[in-house]
Design a protein around this motif. Structure first.
Motif, PDB file in Angstrom:
ATOM      1  N   SER A 117     -17.675  16.722  35.487  1.00 25.30           N
ATOM      2  CA  SER A 117     -17.152  15.625  34.673  1.00 25.30           C
ATOM      3  C   SER A 117     -15.648  15.635  34.891  1.00 25.30           C
ATOM      4  CB  SER A 117     -17.474  15.852  33.193  1.00 25.30           C
ATOM      5  OG  SER A 117     -18.849  15.697  32.948  1.00 25.30           O
ATOM      6  N   LEU A 118     -15.097  14.521  35.318  1.00 28.41           N
ATOM      7  CA  LEU A 118     -13.686  14.503  35.692  1.00 28.41           C
ATOM      8  C   LEU A 118     -12.797  14.933  34.539  1.00 28.41           C
ATOM      9  CD1 LEU A 118     -11.561  13.911  37.822  1.00 28.41           C
ATOM     10  CD2 LEU A 118     -11.646  11.492  37.183  1.00 28.41           C
ATOM     11  N   LYS A 119     -13.186  14.626  33.301  1.00 27.90           N
ATOM     12  CA  LYS A 119     -12.347  14.983  32.157  1.00 27.90           C
ATOM     13  C   LYS A 119     -12.252  16.496  31.966  1.00 27.90           C
ATOM     14  CE  LYS A 119     -16.021  14.543  28.652  1.00 27.90           C
ATOM     15  NZ  LYS A 119     -16.070  15.953  28.264  1.00 27.90           N
ATOM     16  N   ASP A 120     -13.189  17.286  32.553  1.00 27.09           N
ATOM     17  CA  ASP A 120     -13.150  18.737  32.418  1.00 27.09           C
ATOM     18  C   ASP A 120     -12.206  19.401  33.413  1.00 27.09           C
ATOM     19  OD1 ASP A 120     -15.006  18.652  30.369  1.00 27.09           O
ATOM     20  OD2 ASP A 120     -16.721  19.026  31.681  1.00 27.09           O
ATOM     21  N   LEU A 121     -11.788  18.674  34.447  1.00 27.76           N
ATOM     22  CA  LEU A 121     -10.932  19.263  35.470  1.00 27.76           C
ATOM     23  C   LEU A 121      -9.489  19.334  34.989  1.00 27.76           C
ATOM     24  CD1 LEU A 121     -12.037  17.727  38.894  1.00 27.76           C
ATOM     25  CD2 LEU A 121     -12.175  20.114  38.180  1.00 27.76           C
ATOM     26  N   PRO A 122      -8.817  20.485  35.187  1.00 27.62           N
ATOM     27  CA  PRO A 122      -7.384  20.548  34.872  1.00 27.62           C
ATOM     28  C   PRO A 122      -6.619  19.483  35.646  1.00 27.62           C
ATOM     29  CG  PRO A 122      -8.259  22.755  35.264  1.00 27.62           C
ATOM     30  CD  PRO A 122      -9.345  21.781  35.641  1.00 27.62           C
ATOM     31  N   VAL A 123      -5.547  18.986  35.031  1.00 24.31           N
ATOM     32  CA  VAL A 123      -4.758  17.918  35.650  1.00 24.31           C
ATOM     33  C   VAL A 123      -4.039  18.418  36.894  1.00 24.31           C
ATOM     34  CG1 VAL A 123      -2.834  16.331  35.284  1.00 24.31           C
ATOM     35  CG2 VAL A 123      -4.503  16.695  33.479  1.00 24.31           C
ATOM     36  N   GLU A 124      -3.600  19.687  36.880  1.00 22.23           N
ATOM     37  CA  GLU A 124      -2.831  20.208  38.000  1.00 22.23           C
ATOM     38  C   GLU A 124      -3.700  20.280  39.259  1.00 22.23           C
ATOM     39  OE1 GLU A 124      -3.377  21.774  35.193  1.00 22.23           O
ATOM     40  OE2 GLU A 124      -1.455  21.849  34.109  1.00 22.23           O
ATOM     41  N   ASP A 125      -3.155  19.819  40.379  1.00 22.04           N
ATOM     42  CA  ASP A 125      -3.871  19.867  41.647  1.00 22.04           C
ATOM     43  C   ASP A 125      -4.018  21.310  42.120  1.00 22.04           C
ATOM     44  OD1 ASP A 125      -4.153  17.119  41.857  1.00 22.04           O
ATOM     45  OD2 ASP A 125      -2.212  16.870  42.846  1.00 22.04           O
ATOM     46  N   GLU A 126      -5.171  21.611  42.716  1.00 26.47           N
ATOM     47  CA  GLU A 126      -5.373  22.902  43.368  1.00 26.47           C
ATOM     48  C   GLU A 126      -5.252  22.664  44.871  1.00 26.47           C
ATOM     49  OE1 GLU A 126      -8.235  25.617  41.442  1.00 26.47           O
ATOM     50  OE2 GLU A 126      -9.050  23.792  40.541  1.00 26.47           O
ATOM     51  N   PRO A 127      -4.283  23.298  45.514  1.00 22.36           N
ATOM     52  CA  PRO A 127      -3.940  22.928  46.896  1.00 22.36           C
ATOM     53  C   PRO A 127      -5.080  23.053  47.891  1.00 22.36           C
ATOM     54  CG  PRO A 127      -2.834  24.972  46.229  1.00 22.36           C
ATOM     55  CD  PRO A 127      -3.420  24.376  44.997  1.00 22.36           C
ATOM     56  N   ASP A 128      -6.041  23.930  47.655  1.00 21.82           N
ATOM     57  CA  ASP A 128      -7.121  24.120  48.625  1.00 21.82           C
ATOM     58  C   ASP A 128      -8.348  23.278  48.322  1.00 21.82           C
ATOM     59  OD1 ASP A 128      -7.560  25.602  46.313  1.00 21.82           O
ATOM     60  OD2 ASP A 128      -8.828  27.068  47.348  1.00 21.82           O
ATOM     61  N   LEU A 129      -8.285  22.488  47.239  1.00 18.89           N
ATOM     62  CA  LEU A 129      -9.427  21.661  46.852  1.00 18.89           C
ATOM     63  C   LEU A 129      -9.008  20.200  46.804  1.00 18.89           C
ATOM     64  CD1 LEU A 129     -10.834  23.836  43.911  1.00 18.89           C
ATOM     65  CD2 LEU A 129     -11.496  23.921  46.315  1.00 18.89           C
ATOM     66  N   VAL A 130      -9.970  19.316  46.986  1.00 18.59           N
ATOM     67  CA  VAL A 130      -9.688  17.880  46.943  1.00 18.59           C
ATOM     68  C   VAL A 130     -10.854  17.163  46.268  1.00 18.59           C
ATOM     69  CG1 VAL A 130     -10.688  17.477  49.241  1.00 18.59           C
ATOM     70  CG2 VAL A 130      -9.044  15.843  48.301  1.00 18.59           C
ATOM     71  N   ILE A 131     -10.532  16.158  45.452  1.00 20.70           N
ATOM     72  CA  ILE A 131     -11.574  15.298  44.874  1.00 20.70           C
ATOM     73  C   ILE A 131     -11.891  14.247  45.922  1.00 20.70           C
ATOM     74  CG2 ILE A 131     -12.157  13.705  43.019  1.00 20.70           C
ATOM     75  CD1 ILE A 131     -10.285  15.261  41.207  1.00 20.70           C
ATOM     76  N   ALA A 132     -13.000  14.459  46.605  1.00 22.77           N
ATOM     77  CA  ALA A 132     -13.341  13.607  47.745  1.00 22.77           C
ATOM     78  C   ALA A 132     -13.915  12.273  47.324  1.00 22.77           C
ATOM     79  CB  ALA A 132     -14.331  14.334  48.650  1.00 22.77           C
ATOM     80  N   ALA A 133     -14.515  12.213  46.133  1.00 26.08           N
ATOM     81  CA  ALA A 133     -15.125  10.958  45.691  1.00 26.08           C
ATOM     82  C   ALA A 133     -15.173  10.906  44.177  1.00 26.08           C
ATOM     83  CB  ALA A 133     -16.542  10.812  46.265  1.00 26.08           C
ATOM     84  N   VAL A 134     -14.991   9.697  43.658  1.00 26.47           N
ATOM     85  CA  VAL A 134     -15.223   9.392  42.247  1.00 26.47           C
ATOM     86  C   VAL A 134     -16.238   8.255  42.229  1.00 26.47           C
ATOM     87  CG1 VAL A 134     -14.242   8.593  40.073  1.00 26.47           C
ATOM     88  CG2 VAL A 134     -12.899  10.091  41.560  1.00 26.47           C
TER      89      VAL A 134
END
Length: 650
Positions: A75-92
Motif C-alpha cells: 500500500s503506497l501510504k505505508d511506504l516511507p516518504v524518503e527514497d531508498e537509493p537501491d529501490l524504485v517504485i516501478a509502477a502505480v
C-alpha cells in the motif's frame, strides 16, 4: 523467463492486493507466483506505530534485496516518504477510491444525536455508490461526526485520523483498534467501539473479493468523508510495485504497462507535499490531489487539499481539547498552469507557526452555546491564557474564621502543577488555581512477568493488558519503552480518563471500557475479550483488588502484580490564609481522597471530583457538597466552575 515472484504481507487484504497485480501481469502475458510473509507491524497488536518507520514494509524490502522475491506490492501510504537509493517504485496501478469511511456500530444510541441532512447509508450502499468527491454520497467531516454521542469510542490507530477527529469532536475517545479490516469491522459489530474510521479502498477490495461479511455490509451504516474537508493519507488507495533499481524488472515493459500515470501523479504529489513539510509518514498529515488525464507533458494536477495537526496535538487531546489543525488548498483554476507544492507547503508551515502549534483554548464555547455570561480565554498559543498554577508551599496557615485573603486561590487541585495546568486550561486567566499534590507515585523496579507472554497463540488469543487508572497508564507506557514486549500487546483502558492518559503518553488504548470501577471494568472485559485470552493486570498496592477478584470470579486467566504504590503527601495543608469553609478543591483520584483524610484537614466547603469512583470515595469519607465532573477533561472542569460560580467568577 522464469515466473516473477511477488512478495506481499500475509494479511487477507495484502494478499488481495498482490493478486490484483498478479492478474494484471497475467493479462500482459507474464507468469507470476505470490509469496506472503509477515511484517513487524503484523506481529504487533498494541503500542504505537507513530515512532517507527517501515513497520509494514521492512521485511518485504529485505526479501527484495536478498533476491527472495522479484517485486513487492505495498500500500503506497505505508511506504516511507524518503527514497531508498537501491529501490524504485516501478509502477502505480490505477488508484482505488482514496476516501475514508466513518462507520457506526449497528446498535449505537441515538438519544441526543444531531442528525445530518443526509442520513448515514448502509455500508453496502456506500460501496456501491459512485466515487465523485462532490457527489451526494460524500459528507463533510463535521456533518459526518455529528451523530455520534458525547464520549463515543472511535476506532482508529492512525495519528492523522485521531488528530482530525478530535479537532472536529474533542469529546471522542480514540481506540487504536488493530488487526485486519475484517477484524476491525467485527469490533464495530460487537459494539466494543461505537464508530470506526477505515480506508474505503481496503473495505472495497475485501467486498469485491468476497471476504467482507454480508451481515456487516448490511448492518453497519456510515458516511464517506469528503476529501476536501478530510484529506486522505498521502497515497491512500494506491498500490506501489517496488523493484530493485537496475534489476531485471527496472524498466521492464510490463511495469510500464502496469503503471497508471494520473494515479502516480496524484499520489506522488501528496507524498511530495508531506516530504517538503518534513517528518515523513509519521506526521498527522492528510493530502488529496486530483490529477487529470495526461496532457502533452503528462498528467496535470487540478487541485490539492492538505491538512496537518500541530506536533503537540496529543497534549490538548489528552484533556479533551481540540488539537490545532491547519489546512491549505490550491487549484489550477487559481490562474496558474500548475500547482506549486512548495508554496502550498510553505502556507501550511506559516499557519502552524502563526498559531504557535498550540491548542485553541475555549474550543467548547462555540457560537450558539450558552456559557451564562462567562467565556473562557480564546488564547491560541501554548498555555498562554491558561490560569496561573503554583504549588502550595510555605508555613502552615492560621485557621481563623472569616473569608480568604485576596491572594488565596479560587480553586485547588490535588495534583502536580503540570497536570493542574492541563486540566484547568479552559478557565479564565484571572482565576487563581493552585496545585496541592496529595500523593506521589513510586514505581517498583521489580521485573514484570514477561515470561508469561505467549505470542505463539493465534492472534485472537493474544494476552491483553488491562490498564485501570491514569497512574497505571503512565506506568505502563513508560514500561513499554523499556520493555517493548509489553507494547506489542493490545491494551484495554478503564474509562475515558485512563484512555486519555494513554493517548497523551502517545499510546492510545486498543479498547476503552465505559466503567467507573474494577467490577464494571471486569464485566466489560469478560463480555468483549476472547475467553481464551490471558489477562495481565499491573496495579497499585492500594487498588486493583476488585478488578482481579471480579475477573477470577468470571473464570478468566489473570496474572496480576503490584507495579507501583501511591504515597500520601505528609505535608498536605491549606495555603496561608485559606479557610476550609471557603475552599473549593478538585480531587483527581480516590487516592487523593485517602491522603486528604489522613492529613486531618477539615473538609472544604465545595468538593469536586473527577470520575464516579472519586466522588464515591468522597461521599464514603464523609465529605459534603460533592460535585462530579461529567468527564475527566478540561471541558468537564470548566462546566463545574460555571455551575459553581454561575459564570461570574469575579
Amino acid at each position: 523467463m522464469a515466473p516473477i515472484v511477488i512478495g506481499t504481507r500475509a494479511t487477507p487484504l495484502a494478499r488481495i492486493q498482490a493478486d490484483l497485480v498478479a492478474r494484471r501481469l497475467a493479462e500482459l502475458g507474464v507468469d507470476t507466483a505470490v509469496r506472503a510473509m509477515s511484517s513487524q507491524g503484523d506481529r504487533s497488536l498494541g503500542g504505537s506505530f507513530a515512532q517507527a518507520k517501515g513497520v509494514f514494509t521492512g521485511e518485504l524490502t529485505a526479501a527484495l534485496r536478498d533476491g527472495s522475491v522479484d517485486l513487492v506490492v505495498h500500500s503506497l501510504k505505508d511506504l516511507p516518504v524518503e527514497d531508498e537509493p537501491d529501490l524504485v517504485i516501478a509502477a502505480v496501478p490505477e488508484r482505488e477510491r482514496p476516501f475514508d469511511l466513518l462507520l457506526f456500530a449497528p446498535d449505537r444510541g441515538t438519544a441526543g444525536e444531531r442528525e445530518t441532512s443526509e442520513p448515514a447509508a448502509e455500508l453496502a450502499t456506500l460501496l456501491d455508490a459512485g466515487e465523485d468527491a462532490a457527489g451526494r454520497s460524500v459528507a463533510a467531516a463535521a456533518d459526518a461526526f455529528a451523530p455520534l454521542l458525547t464520549g463515543a469510542r472511535l476506532g482508529t490507530s492512525s495519528p492523522r485520523r485521531q488528530a482530525g477527529a478530535l479537532a472536529v469532536r474533542p469529546d471522542l475517545v480514540c481506540c487504536a483498534v488493530r488487526g485486519s479490516v475484517g477484524r476491525r469491522l467485527e469490533w464495530l459489530q460487537s459494539s466494543a467501539i461505537d464508530a470506526l474510521l477505515a480506508a474505503e479502498a481496503g473495505v472495497l477490495r475485501l467486498a469485491r473479493s468476497g471476504e467482507l461479511d454480508a451481515s456487516a455490509a448490511g448492518a453497519i451504516r456510515g458516511f464517506r468523508l469528503d476529501l476536501r474537508s478530510w484529506p486522505c493519507a498521502p497515497g491512500q488507495g494506491a498500490l506501489a510495485v517496488q523493484v530493485l533499481r537496475g534489476g531485471r524488472l527496472d524498466g521492464h515493459a510490463a511495469m510500464a504497462a502496469l503503471d497508471d500515470a494520473p494515479s502516480r501523479a496524484a499520489a506522488f504529489a501528496e507524498r511530495s507535499l508531506l516530504g517538503r513539510l518534513g517528518g515523513g509518514c509519521l506526521r498527522p498529515f492528510g493530502a488529496w490531489a486530483d490529477a487529470g488525464a495526461a496532457g502533452a507533458e503528462g498528467p496535470v494536477l487540478r487541485e490539492v487539499h492538505a491538512l496537518i495537526a500541530a506536533d503537540d496535538w496529543r497534549e490538548p487531546a489528552g484533556v479533551g481539547e481540540a488539537p490545532t489543525t491547519v489546512r491549505a488548498a490550491a487549484s489550477a483554476a487559481d490562474g496558474h498552469d500548475e500547482i506549486d507544492l512548495w508554496a502550498l507547503a510553505a502556507r501550511l508551515e506559516r499557519r502552524l507557526a502563526k498559531l504557535d502549534a498550540g491548542p485553541a483554548a475555549g474550543a467548547l464555547s462555540s457560537p450558539g452555546q450558552k456559557t451564562r455570561g462567562y467565556t473562557p480565554s480564546a488564547a491560541a498559543g501554548g498555555d498562554a491564557g491558561a490560569p496561573s498554577v503554583q504549588p502550595l508551599r510555605g508555613p502552615a496557615p492560621s485557621r481563623t474564621h472569616g473569608a480568604p485573603s485576596a491572594n488565596t486561590p479560587d480553586l485547588i487541585v490535588t495534583s502536580g502543577p503540570a497536570t493542574v495546568q492541563r486540566l484547568t486550561r479552559r478557565l479564565d486567566p484571572v482565576i487563581r488555581v493552585a496545585a496541592l499534590p496529595a500523593t506521589t507515585v513510586e514505581v517498583f523496579d521489580a521485573p514484570w512477568p514477561a515470561d508469561r507472554i505467549d505470542l505463539n497463540r493465534p492472534r485472537r488469543q493474544w494476552p491483553w493488558l488491562l490498564v485501570s487508572s491514569p497512574n497505571a497508564a503512565r506506568v505502563v507506557a513508560a514500561r513499554a519503552v523499556r520493555e517493548p514486549a509489553w507494547g506489542r500487546l493490545p491494551w484495554c483502558a478503564l474509562g475515558e480518563g485512563t484512555a486519555r492518559a494513554l493517548l497523551a503518553a502517545g499510546v492510545p488504548p486498543n479498547l476503552a471500557a465505559r466503567a467507573s470501577g474494577g467490577a464494571e471494568f471486569a464485566r466489560y472485559a469478560t463480555r468483549v475479550l476472547n475467553p481464551h485470552c490471558p489477562l495481565f493486570v499491573p496495579h497499585s498496592t492500594r487498588g486493583g483488588t476488585s478488578l482481579v477478584e471480579a475477573l477470577e470470579a468470571a473464570d478468566r486467566q489473570v496474572t496480576a502484580w503490584e507495579a507501583y504504590t501511591v504515597h500520601p503527601n505528609d505535608d498536605l495543608d491549606w495555603p496561608q490564609g485559606w479557610q476550609a469553609a471557603h475552599a473549593r478543591v478538585l480531587f483527581t483520584a480516590p487516592s487523593a481522597v485517602s491522603a486528604f483524610v489522613a492529613s486531618g484537614l477539615d473538609w472544604p466547603g465545595s468538593c469536586w471530583a473527577i470520575g464516579a469512583a472519586t466522588a464515591a470515595a468522597l461521599r464514603s469519607a464523609g465529605a459534603g457538597n460533592v460535585k462530579c465532573a461529567q468527564e475527566p477533561t478540561a471541558a468537564g472542569i470548566e462546566r463545574l466552575w460555571l455551575d459553581e460560580v454561575d459564570a461570574q467568577p469575579k
